[in-house]
Design an enzyme around this catalytic site. Sequence first.
Site, PDB file in Angstrom:
ATOM      1  N   ASP A 195       0.872  -1.172   0.000  1.00 47.77           N
ATOM      2  CA  ASP A 195       0.000   0.000   0.000  1.00 47.77           C
ATOM      3  C   ASP A 195       0.909   1.222   0.000  1.00 47.77           C
ATOM      4  O   ASP A 195       1.497   1.571   1.017  1.00 47.77           O
ATOM      5  CB  ASP A 195      -0.896  -0.045   1.244  1.00 47.77           C
ATOM      6  N   LYS A 221      -3.321  11.854  -3.155  1.00 48.50           N
ATOM      7  CA  LYS A 221      -2.278  11.969  -2.127  1.00 48.50           C
ATOM      8  C   LYS A 221      -1.001  12.591  -2.692  1.00 48.50           C
ATOM      9  O   LYS A 221      -0.129  13.026  -1.935  1.00 48.50           O
ATOM     10  CB  LYS A 221      -1.928  10.591  -1.555  1.00 48.50           C
TER      11      LYS A 221
END
Length: 401
Positions: A195, A221
């Site tokens: 991840d 992000k």
Amino acid sequence: MINKSQFPILNQTINGKPLVYLDNAATTQKPQLVIDAICNYYQTINANVHRGVHQLSEQATQAYEGARHKVAKFIHAYSDKECIFTRGTTESINLVADAFVLPRLKAGDEVLITHLEHHSNIVPWQLACQKAGATLKAAAINQKGEVELESFKNLISEKTKFIALNHVSNALGTINPVKEMIAIAKSHDIPVLIDGAQATPHVAIDVQDLGCDFYAFSGHKMYGLTGIGVLWGKAALLENMRPYQGGGDLILHVSIESSQFAPLPNKFEAGTPNIAGSIGLGAAIDSLLQVGYETINKIENELLNYATECFQALPGFTIIGTAEHKSSVLSFVHQHIHPHDLGTILDAEGVAVRSGHHCAMPVMDFFDVPATTRASFSYYNTREDIDALMNGLQKALEVFN
């Protein structure tokens, strides 16, 4: 030169104060370069991809696939076809859980994660294990917020069929030794997913060097749009996986009786994709590379060190997560003031932080806190932003005294 004028949203006031945005681990702000790329798509080449022979469709397809090529180079993929566009890290992990892991799980098998994971790297594995009658196990962490490697090693057995790890903790900023952990997994011939949602804004990614089998990350992000992300996977594995969803654009031929699926990457991109989001992600990659990770790391490490030093002068505060290797996250609690109250007072001062469990409840449980206040820094932040944070926290101390 880096300045906030490149990020239009930062040039405003909140509650009459200049905006200080320190919630970058939740989502980053978007540079003008990304905004312009999205506007240009909608203003000049808006059309569906892979379907039309008209000029707009061909231009849109070129821009969409051009973004995929940028992604492949960005993470050092073996080929473009290994890079699947998804809605984000969460969908990427669910895709692997459903299409790769679940068909291979049986009763008594185990999936291994750590206590540092975001809920998005916990719940999909819980669901898969429940369906298969398998067990989810988690490696322990220590008081610094680091994964205990001995715990990780000891939990691996013949029953372990898959391992999923975060690269960087969203709650604490811990940078995990994923390359070493992947090597341990590979010594047992266990496939690994990483991840990378919190890593891509801060760490240069080379999936070939890491040695993992899957790598997932999100556009928003890393200065791109929400609703777009990537799943990278080794081609040999992706080719042997079933489609995650059914629909148009992932097929070569359909009859009422059966369907023949398209080759990678289309096999996992059913329906009209997030074309604008993909193009925006490509522009976000351009923006990151223009700044350079060396510059980003230098700025963010200086900000983290400065903020950590400033905390020493504030009574009653405790930093949660003091790993030796950290990204630019400062998570903290006060002995008497609730994190939500801290967040509210900081907002009144124009400072945006995150207060809560950060979708990482097992981390909060380990440290025996209901929540933390989290300040997370980007390369567009400054020492003056840290000063504003500290002034806001001093204001909170005055209010609660």
